[in-house]
Design a protein around this motif. Structure first.
Motif: not given
Length: 471
Positions: A448-460
């Motif tokens: 869950g932490i991995l997926i959320v972090t990657l989504i935020v990074l993808g947006y940035q």
């Protein structure tokens, strides 16, 4: 993400070659990882440990026998651009002379050498032969990297890996006892085959055997770098050798397994570095310092994201690769990856030392780190077991990074490196590893932490790409 931005990005020779070198390197190493479950089961912890001790000494002998001449490839591409093929054939012939002398010496003293390195006489002779032919393959691939000829690099690397794997399985299956001979034999046969072909091609293109100007140039660069190369091998491999000596082949096999998983981080760096170094040399020559500084920020940021992902998925990779006999080493893997992250960081300022030909300073730093690693291993492994080797490696690489960073500030008139991107990278990898150990046993929370972090990074990343397109 903006399609026009991606197309423009792909037109960059750095990005294009980086992508293909990464694909090739991951394919080759991917074969190694896919087949690891086969080899761990066929060889067992003891046989797996012996093979890894052999490959450790192989790196040492390759450097000694050929005097680290592979370190001259990138500088020669800049200094002998019009006569690069001549330089190549002449240096390969010089390495041949050294290899012949070493073969004679090893044949006479094979028993004594075997006693020192804890391998039998047959494996000693295999080491000498494979070291030379392996050097030819490494030298040829380094030249292809310098010339951005990634298609030929892919052909050599991928076909080599496939043939090596198939032959290893066949040979191991046919050995009733001492099955590790099958794995070592496949390495030897394939490197002799490819090395011979590449040697003939290089000689036909260069048509130059003896050129004292090239020899002097290469030896001035390579001899001081020998200490750096050997110390680098010690940093990467002495853990396995010392664990084998202190705790036994089985413990060495478990640690080697963990190190193989942790080496995914090294593979990512190796692939990206193949594209980075030629690009860095060219832009240093053109004095594109602002562009270099900008690319370094993105380079560190991208590598930090890869480190975060690999640390968080490391348990599942490990369980796919080995049997329960090897699971003890899974807790070592994230720490090994952190060590390799600092290796990536130190390589960035170290490239400036190679470019400016300050190989003496380069070697001093690596020697200090290697000696630190050996001393700490000697003290800590008997007390705390194999896990101590992961911490000693991290400490050694931190020392090495700090040394090279401060040296890089003093050997060039223009300040190429700023500490801020390095600091952000260090903070990110430390937080990633700490967070992993907190949630490692909770699969849902970890992913869950991995997926959320990657989504935020993808947006940035998307926001940044839009700004760059506007510019």
């Amino acid at each position: 993400m903006n399609i026009d931005f991606l197309k423009k990005l792909y037109q960059s020779r750095l990005v294009k070659s980086g992508i293909w070198f990464t694909i090739g390197t991951f394919f080759v190493q991917g074969i190694s990882f896919i087949t690891m479950p086969i080899f761990t089961r066929m060889l067992g912890t003891t046989g797996f440990g012996i093979v890894n001790v052999y490959t450790t000494w192989l790196s040492v002998f390759t450097t000694l026998i050929t005097l680290g001449l592979v370190a001259t490839v990138n500088n020669a591409k800049v200094d002998f651009k019009e006569k690069y093929d001549e330089f190549t054939s002449s240096i390969l012939f010089l390495a041949t002379l050294f290899a012949i002398l070493w073969f004679i010496f090893a044949f006479i003293f094979k028993k004594q050498i075997g006693n020192i390195i804890n391998l039998n006489s047959i494996l000693v002779m295999c080491l000498i032969i494979q070291s030379f032919f392996g050097f030819i393959v490494d030298f040829s691939n380094a030249k292809l990297n310098a010339e951005y000829k990634y298609k030929k690099f892919l052909l050599i690397s991928i076909s080599n890996a496939i043939l090596n794997t198939v032959l290893a399985i066949v040979l191991i299956y046919n050995f009733k006892t001492d099955k590790y001979y099958g794995r070592i034999g496949s390495l030897l046969i394939v490197y002799v085959l490819y090395g011979t072909v590449l040697y003939i091609i290089a000689m036909r293109k260069g048509k130059k055997l003896i050129n004292f100007k090239y020899w002097k140039y290469a030896l001035i660069l390579s001899i001081p770098a020998i200490v750096h190369l050997l110390s680098g091998v010690i940093l990467q491999s002495v853990d396995t050798v010392m664990i084998n000596s202190m705790l036994g082949s089985s413990a060495a096999g478990i640690y080697s397994f963990a190190y193989k998983i942790g080496m995914i981080m090294y593979i990512v760096w190796l692939a990206s570095n193949k594209a980075w170094v030629p690009w860095f040399y060219e832009n240093m020559k053109e004095k594109n310092y602002d562009d270099i500084r900008l690319k370094i920020k993105y380079y560190i940021a991208l590598f930090s994201v890869m480190g975060f992902v690999l640390i968080f998925i490391s348990p599942e990779i490990g369980k796919l690769m080995g049997t329960k006999d090897f699971y003890q080493g899974l807790d070592y893997v994230p720490l090994i990856m952190v060590g390799y992250y600092f290796q990536f960081l130190y390589s960035i300022p170290a490239n400036l030392e190679f470019y400016t030909k300050n190989t003496k300073l380069l070697s001093l730093g690596t020697l200090i780190a290697a000696l630190t690693n050996v001393v700490l291993n000697y003290i800590m492994i008997p007390r705390y077991g194999a896990v101590a080797a992961t911490w000693t490696t991290i400490i050694s690489y931190i020392i090495l990074f700090l040394y090279h960073y401060f040296i890089s500030l003093r050997i060039f008139d223009v300040r190429i490196y700023n500490f801020k991107p390095f600091a952000y990278g260090i903070i990110s990898i430390v937080l990633s590893s700490v967070m992993f150990y907190i949630v490692k046993n909770n699969l849902i929370l970890r992913y869950g932490i991995l997926i959320v972090t990657l989504i935020v990074l993808g947006y940035q990343i998307q926001k940044i790409s839009r700004k760059l397109v506007k510019k």
